[in-house]
Design a protein around this motif. Structure first.
Motif, short mmCIF file in Angstrom:
data_model
loop_
_atom_site.label_atom_id
_atom_site.label_comp_id
_atom_site.label_asym_id
_atom_site.label_seq_id
_atom_site.Cartn_x
_atom_site.Cartn_y
_atom_site.Cartn_z
N LEU A 226 0.98 -1.14 -0.10
CA LEU A 226 -0.08 -0.02 0.02
C LEU A 226 0.94 1.23 0.17
CD1 LEU A 226 -2.81 -0.30 0.22
CD2 LEU A 226 -2.93 0.34 2.63
N PHE A 227 0.61 2.30 -1.12
CA PHE A 227 1.39 3.47 -1.09
C PHE A 227 0.44 4.57 -0.69
CE2 PHE A 227 2.70 6.81 -3.72
CZ PHE A 227 4.25 6.98 -3.48
N ARG A 228 0.78 5.34 0.03
CA ARG A 228 0.08 6.49 0.35
C ARG A 228 0.67 7.62 0.37
NH1 ARG A 228 -4.17 5.95 5.25
NH2 ARG A 228 -4.58 8.25 5.62
N ALA A 229 0.28 8.72 -0.38
CA ALA A 229 0.96 10.07 -0.59
C ALA A 229 0.03 11.36 -0.17
CB ALA A 229 1.80 10.14 -1.83
N ARG A 230 0.68 12.02 0.56
CA ARG A 230 -0.19 13.44 0.59
C ARG A 230 0.11 14.16 -0.33
NH1 ARG A 230 0.58 11.54 5.68
NH2 ARG A 230 -1.25 10.75 6.56
N LEU A 231 -0.75 14.96 -1.35
CA LEU A 231 -0.52 15.67 -2.21
C LEU A 231 -1.21 17.03 -1.84
CD1 LEU A 231 -1.00 13.32 -5.23
CD2 LEU A 231 1.17 13.87 -4.10
N PRO A 232 -0.58 18.15 -2.29
CA PRO A 232 -1.63 19.42 -2.07
C PRO A 232 -3.11 19.24 -2.48
CG PRO A 232 0.38 19.92 -3.39
CD PRO A 232 0.40 18.43 -3.45
N LEU A 233 -3.54 18.26 -3.44
CA LEU A 233 -4.86 18.07 -3.67
C LEU A 233 -5.48 17.24 -2.88
CD1 LEU A 233 -5.18 17.95 -7.83
CD2 LEU A 233 -5.98 19.83 -5.99
N GLY A 234 -4.73 16.49 -1.97
CA GLY A 234 -5.54 15.46 -1.03
C GLY A 234 -4.53 14.25 -1.03
N GLU A 235 -5.12 13.20 -0.80
CA GLU A 235 -4.41 11.90 -0.43
C GLU A 235 -4.65 10.94 -1.62
OE1 GLU A 235 -3.41 10.19 3.62
OE2 GLU A 235 -5.53 11.52 4.01
N VAL A 236 -3.82 10.32 -2.10
CA VAL A 236 -3.83 9.23 -2.80
C VAL A 236 -3.44 7.93 -2.15
CG1 VAL A 236 -3.70 10.45 -5.07
CG2 VAL A 236 -1.72 9.52 -4.20
N LEU A 237 -3.96 6.77 -2.43
CA LEU A 237 -3.75 5.44 -2.15
C LEU A 237 -3.72 4.46 -3.11
CD1 LEU A 237 -4.77 4.53 1.43
CD2 LEU A 237 -4.76 2.89 -0.17
N GLN A 238 -2.66 3.69 -3.37
CA GLN A 238 -2.73 2.86 -4.08
C GLN A 238 -2.22 1.54 -3.56
OE1 GLN A 238 0.74 4.59 -6.19
NE2 GLN A 238 -0.62 6.29 -7.31
N ALA A 239 -2.82 0.56 -4.00
CA ALA A 239 -2.65 -0.79 -3.41
C ALA A 239 -2.16 -1.82 -4.47
CB ALA A 239 -3.75 -1.52 -2.93
N PHE A 240 -0.91 -2.10 -4.61
CA PHE A 240 -0.02 -2.78 -5.58
C PHE A 240 -0.39 -4.22 -5.19
CE2 PHE A 240 2.02 0.55 -8.23
CZ PHE A 240 2.09 1.57 -7.24
N ILE A 241 -1.03 -4.98 -6.24
CA ILE A 241 -1.42 -6.16 -5.77
C ILE A 241 -0.39 -7.30 -6.95
CG2 ILE A 241 -3.07 -7.99 -5.70
CD1 ILE A 241 -3.50 -5.72 -4.04
N LEU A 242 -0.12 -8.57 -6.33
CA LEU A 242 0.62 -9.27 -6.96
C LEU A 242 0.14 -10.86 -6.59
CD1 LEU A 242 4.40 -8.29 -6.36
CD2 LEU A 242 3.21 -8.28 -8.84
N LEU A 255 -4.85 -1.05 -7.23
CA LEU A 255 -6.61 -0.63 -6.74
C LEU A 255 -6.17 0.95 -6.33
CD1 LEU A 255 -7.23 -3.43 -4.34
CD2 LEU A 255 -8.00 -3.26 -6.61
N PHE A 256 -6.73 1.71 -6.99
CA PHE A 256 -6.25 3.11 -6.87
C PHE A 256 -7.43 3.78 -6.12
CE2 PHE A 256 -3.42 6.39 -8.56
CZ PHE A 256 -3.98 7.45 -8.01
N TYR A 257 -7.21 4.44 -4.99
CA TYR A 257 -7.98 5.19 -4.08
C TYR A 257 -7.75 6.70 -3.95
CZ TYR A 257 -9.29 0.69 -2.53
OH TYR A 257 -9.66 -0.83 -2.50
N GLY A 258 -8.69 7.65 -3.82
CA GLY A 258 -8.18 8.95 -3.66
C GLY A 258 -9.03 9.90 -2.83
N ASN A 259 -8.67 10.79 -2.48
CA ASN A 259 -9.50 11.71 -1.41
C ASN A 259 -8.89 13.14 -1.93
OD1 ASN A 259 -11.22 12.38 0.36
ND2 ASN A 259 -9.98 11.25 2.13
N LEU A 260 -9.30 13.79 -3.30
CA LEU A 260 -8.87 14.49 -3.66
C LEU A 260 -9.98 15.77 -3.57
CD1 LEU A 260 -7.36 13.30 -6.93
CD2 LEU A 260 -6.36 13.61 -4.69
N GLN A 261 -9.32 16.98 -3.01
CA GLN A 261 -10.34 18.12 -3.09
C GLN A 261 -9.71 19.40 -3.50
OE1 GLN A 261 -13.23 17.51 -1.70
NE2 GLN A 261 -12.75 15.66 -0.91
N SER A 262 -10.56 20.10 -4.34
CA SER A 262 -9.91 21.35 -4.73
C SER A 262 -11.24 22.38 -5.05
CB SER A 262 -9.08 21.26 -5.79
OG SER A 262 -8.84 22.50 -6.65
#
Ligand code: FES
Ligand SMILES: [Fe+2]
Length: 322
Positions: A226-242, A255-262
Motif C-alpha cells: 500500500l502506497f499512500r502519498a499526501r499531495l496538495p490536492l489531497g491524499e492518494v492511496l494505491q494498493a499494488f497487488i501481485l 487498486l487506486f483510491y483517492g481523496n482529492l479536493q480542490s
C-alpha cells in the motif's frame, strides 16, 4: 506444477474487474479458473476445465436464471457448486472443481487449493476507509517469477533508474523502516527536480506532484503493498497487488483510491481529467517496473550492495523461509 508460497492468501480480483454475468478467467499457480458474478453480487468460481472433454468453461456463457455456466463445446451446464444441471435442476455430486473464495466487500481472495498459512490481511479494509475507489490500473501479466516481481516493490533504489523520466526523483531518504512478521512499514520522501513542460503536457498528473512528497508504504507479504502519498490536492492511496499465475508469470494490478479536493473541481470535468491522469501515470509506473523486471538476466549473487536494501533482504528472507 509447483505452487509459489502455498497457503498464502492471494487477492485475485476486485469486484469491478468481473462485470456481471460474464465469465472471468484467471490463472493462479498454474491452474486456470473461471469466476462470474450475478446481479446480486454473488461470485462463483470453478476450475476452468469442463469435466466432460476439458473445454475451457470461460469460453462459454452464463445463465442468469440458473446462476450457471454453460460449456462452449457440448453445451453442458454447471451450477456454482460445479454440479451438472438438466432443465435447471442439479443432478448428483459436483463434477467441476470449485475454487474456494473469501470475499471481503469488493475484494476477492483465495488460498487456491492450499490450506491457509496466513490470515487474510486487513490492511486494505482498514486503510482505505474514507477514500473513494477510483478504479483499477496497471493490470498486466509480467513474464517473470513472483520473487523477481515482488523484489522491485521492496526496492527503494530503483526510482532513480526505472522511473527517472516520469518523476525526476533525485533522492528518496527513508526515515522509517519497521517490520513485524509478514507486515512492514516505511516512510520516505521523494525529492524531485522540475519536470519539463513537454513532460507535463504529456502527463497532466505531474501538475499534482510537489517537489517533495512524503509517502508511507505498508507491506503485507506477499500479496499487497500500500502506497499512500499526501499531495496538495489531497491524499492518494494505491494498493499494488501481485499473485503468481505460474512459476514464470506474475499478475499485477493496482487498486487506486483517492481523496482529492480542490475549489477548482467546480470546473466541469476537471476532477475526472486529473483522476484519469493519475491512474494513467500509475499504469506507466507499473509498465516501467514490468519491463525492468522482465528484462533481467538470470539471478546471480550481487557483487555490490546499495544502502536501503534491508527491506529487500527482509522480503527475500520471508520468501525463502516460507
Ligand atoms: S467438453 Fe464441455 S460439454 Fe463437452
Ligand atoms: Fe517501481
Amino acid at each position: 506444477m509447483n505452487s509459489t508460497l502455498p497457503g498464502a492468501p492471494w487477492l485475485i480480483a476486485h469486484r469491478s474487474m468481473l462485470g456481471i454475468n460474464k465469465p472471468y478467467k484467471l490463472k493462479l499457480n498454474g491452474q486456470d479458473y473461471v469466476l462470474w458474478q450475478n446481479p446480486a453480487g454473488e461470485i462463483a468460481a470453478l476450475e476452468n476445465i469442463c469435466p466432460h472433454m476439458q473445454a475451457p468453461l470461460s469460453e462459454g456463457w452464463i445463465c442468469e436464471v440458473n446462476n450457471s455456466i454453460t460449456c462452449p463445446y457440448h453445451a453442458l451446464e454447471f451450477d456454482r457448486a460445479g454440479r451438472l444441471l438438466k432443465h435447471g435442476l442439479a443432478k448428483g455430486e459436483p463434477l467441476a472443481n470449485k475454487l474456494e473464495l473469501v470475499v471481503q466487500g469488493d475484494l476477492i481472495w483465495t488460498y487456491g487449493e492450499h490450506e491457509p498459512r496466513l490470515p487474510i490481511p486487513d490492511l486494505l479494509s482498514s486503510r482505505t476507509e474514507g477514500f473513494r475507489f477510483l478504479g483499477i490500473t496497471g493490470d498486466r501479466t509480467i513474464e517473470a517469477a513472483f520473487l523477481r516481481c515482488i523484489r522491485i516493490n521492496y526496492d527503494f533504489n530503483h526510482q532513480n533508474g526505472v522511473h527517472r523520466e516520469l518523476f525526476r526523483i533525485q533522492e528518496n531518504p527513508v526515515e522509517l523502516f519497521e517490520k513485524n512478521g509478514f507486515e512492514a512499514s516505511v516512510i520516505q520522501t521523494f525529492i524531485r527536480s522540475e519536470n519539463s513542460l513537454s513532460e507535463i503536457l504529456k502527463n497532466l498528473s505531474l501538475l499534482t506532484l510537489p517537489k517533495q512528497i512524503r509517502n508511507e508504504l505498508d507491506y503485507s507479504f506477499p500479496s499487497t503493498i500500500l502506497f499512500r502519498a499526501r499531495l496538495p490536492l489531497g491524499e492518494v492511496l494505491q494498493a499494488f497487488i501481485l499473485y503468481p499465475e505460474s512459476e514464470h508469470q506474475t499478475r499485477t494490478f493496482v487498486l487506486f483510491y483517492g481523496n482529492l479536493q480542490s475549489p477548482l473541481f467546480i470546473l466541469p470535468g476537471l476532477r475526472n481529467v486529473l483522476e484519469r491522469s493519475l491512474l494513467n501515470s500509475t499504469a506507466k509506473v507499473v509498465e516501467q517496473d514490468t519491463n525492468a523486471v522482465a528484462s533481467l538476466y538470470p539471478a546471480q549473487k550481487p557483487k555490490i550492495r546499495l544502502p536501503k536494501e534491508e527491506i529487500l533482504t527482509y522480503a527475500e528472507k520471508l520468501y525463502h523461509d516460507w
